[in-house]
Design a protein around this motif. Structure first.
Motif, PDB file in Angstrom:
ATOM      1  N   GLN A 180       6.134  36.128  21.511  1.00  0.00           N
ATOM      2  CA  GLN A 180       7.244  36.500  22.399  1.00  0.00           C
ATOM      3  C   GLN A 180       7.766  35.323  23.217  1.00  0.00           C
ATOM      4  OE1 GLN A 180       8.766  39.129  22.069  1.00  0.00           O
ATOM      5  NE2 GLN A 180       7.358  40.544  21.092  1.00  0.00           N
ATOM      6  N   ARG A 183      11.512  34.765  23.521  1.00  0.00           N
ATOM      7  CA  ARG A 183      12.324  35.866  24.051  1.00  0.00           C
ATOM      8  C   ARG A 183      11.912  36.117  25.506  1.00  0.00           C
ATOM      9  NH1 ARG A 183      11.297  40.577  19.914  1.00  0.00           N
ATOM     10  NH2 ARG A 183      13.300  41.376  20.662  1.00  0.00           N
ATOM     11  N   PRO A 184      12.497  35.373  26.450  1.00  0.00           N
ATOM     12  CA  PRO A 184      12.043  35.409  27.854  1.00  0.00           C
ATOM     13  C   PRO A 184      11.922  36.801  28.442  1.00  0.00           C
ATOM     14  CG  PRO A 184      13.627  33.645  27.537  1.00  0.00           C
ATOM     15  CD  PRO A 184      13.615  34.425  26.260  1.00  0.00           C
ATOM     16  N   ALA A 185      12.916  37.677  28.196  1.00  0.00           N
ATOM     17  CA  ALA A 185      12.864  39.020  28.780  1.00  0.00           C
ATOM     18  C   ALA A 185      11.695  39.816  28.207  1.00  0.00           C
ATOM     19  CB  ALA A 185      14.183  39.753  28.528  1.00  0.00           C
ATOM     20  N   ASP A 188       8.359  38.404  29.633  1.00  0.00           N
ATOM     21  CA  ASP A 188       8.095  38.908  30.985  1.00  0.00           C
ATOM     22  C   ASP A 188       7.626  40.363  30.939  1.00  0.00           C
ATOM     23  OD1 ASP A 188       8.789  36.481  32.037  1.00  0.00           O
ATOM     24  OD2 ASP A 188      10.826  37.075  32.603  1.00  0.00           O
ATOM     25  N   SER A 189       8.261  41.152  30.087  1.00  0.00           N
ATOM     26  CA  SER A 189       7.882  42.558  29.955  1.00  0.00           C
ATOM     27  C   SER A 189       6.471  42.698  29.407  1.00  0.00           C
ATOM     28  CB  SER A 189       8.876  43.286  29.048  1.00  0.00           C
ATOM     29  OG  SER A 189       8.498  44.626  28.853  1.00  0.00           O
TER      30      SER A 189
END
Length: 399
Positions: A180, A183-185, A188-189
């Motif tokens: 991941q 894919r920064p978002a 974080d999730s």
């Protein structure tokens, strides 16, 4: 669909500039190769990552084979190398150029069709030296065109991987954090999910029923179950993620329900690490202090980074002006180490004029018998021309 058209003197100027870029690469010892525009879709969908996957033009030929318009040049060039050198024991310096295709939403100013000129060093070569050469050639091509107002950013995926491996967390979590990264978002999730308290994980989720069914199944059993569900629903998987990949991701989520939460210290270290962005000249000290405070050792990665930064400086690259960002990975998932990009901010959404990096794991997935060292760079020729002419895709009147 946005395409940059040209004619007359402008077309001649663009072609001359593109020819100069190609000539500079050939003069540096790179052999030109030609790559078909039509490519098997799976070689990109399984390797390039989400950003490329969702923008690839896919179709089936009359024989039922799933094909695509090539969205980039690196993977086809690597296939060309593997076909001739499956053991990966000889060094090849290859250069390819031509149009690539990436879907853009209606009304987007980003180009859907554009020309790249790329070069690759494939096979056993000195890692630091080839990283620096590739970065220097990209910079030289941009500067030779007269563009000097670019921003330069570096990253290092191998260093991030070493940090994750050093954490006292389950191996399955380490793999997911690495996947991941681009894919920064989602990263974080995921970090939030893995560190959530038991009370938080008791909140209802629309996937709860499916996850409870999958929990405890082996991956082949989960894959077969999902295939049956899709078949009964009349859904065909075309492009995008394969059923086996979807099953693997769902099994990971199911396993999370029975695994303890991530320690606060590990969560804080990862969250702080991924947000480091500073002049490349100060990056080594910043990262060293951060991981040392977290009680983690990444000495091998820091040593490699120190050698690379010193070599880049020796090659004449100003590290005070370049930025090193620990969360930077170029949105292409086959990269494994050093990455870089040159951006011209006045170009707006199409600011990246050049970029590249190291991808030592890619060629084995394409059929090489062992991992093969590899590093590459690509120049986006339309963007480079716009940068020299003071235009953007918006004010140029792209179609």
């Amino acid at each position: 669909m946005t395409i940059l058209s040209a004619s007359g003197d402008e077309l001649k100027a663009r072609e001359a500039q593109a020819g100069a870029v190609r000539a500079s690469f050939e003069a540096a010892g790179f052999e030109p190769v030609t790559i078909p525009v039509l490519q098997p879709a799976e070689i990109f969908l399984d390797r390039s990552g989400e950003d490329i996957r969702r923008r690839t033009y896919l179709f089936q030929d009359p024989g039922g084979q799933e094909l695509c318009l090539r969205p980039e040049l690196t993977i086809p060039v690597c296939r060309h190398y593997v076909a001739a050198e499956p053991a990966g024991k000889s060094v090849a310096r290859l250069c390819a150029s031509g149009p690539v295709y990436r879907y853009q939403p209606q009304g987007s100013a980003k180009l859907s069709e554009f020309n790249q000129c790329g070069l690759e060093i494939l096979g056993p070569a000195d890692e630091v030296a080839s990283d620096v050469e590739m970065t220097s050639l990209g910079i030289a091509a941009v500067e030779a065109a007269g563009v000097t107002d670019y921003e330069l950013e570096f990253g290092d995926l191998a260093l991030f991987g070493e940090l994750v491996d050093a954490l006292a967390i389950p191996d399955a979590w380490k793999g997911r954090l690495k996947r991941q990264f681009w894919r920064p978002a989602f990263f974080d999730s995921l970090l939030s999910d893995l560190s959530a308290s038991e009370a938080d994980t008791d909140k209802p989720d629309r996937q709860d029923g499916l996850l409870s069914v999958l929990a405890g199944l082996k991956e082949d059993q989960a894959t077969a179950l999902l295939q049956d569900v899709l078949k009964l629903s009349g859904i065909n998987a075309v492009g995008g993620r394969g059923i086996d990949e979807i099953a693997s991701r769902l099994l990971e989520k199911a396993a999370d329900r029975t695994t303890e939460r991530m320690p606060d210290e590990a969560t804080a270290l990862l969250a702080n690490y991924i947000r480091v962005s500073c002049p490349a000249s100060t990056a080594l000290a910043r990262i060293h202090d951060l991981v040392q405070a977290g009680g983690i050792s990444v000495d091998r990665g820091l040593g490699r980074l120190e050698k690379r930064l010193a070599a880049l400086a020796k090659a004449g690259i100003n590290l005070d002006k370049a930025v090193f960002s620990t969360g930077f990975g170029r949105k292409i998932e086959y990269y494994t180490g050093h990455v870089f990009e040159l951006r011209v901010p006045r170009l707006g959404v199409d600011a990246v004029v050049a970029g590249g990096g190291r991808y030592d794991g890619l060629l084995q997935t394409l059929g090489a018998s062992a991992p093969v060292q590899a590093v590459g760079c690509a120049i986006v020729l339309e963007r480079l021309f716009l940068a020299t002419s003071g235009q953007t895709t918006s004010n140029k009147g792209a179609k």
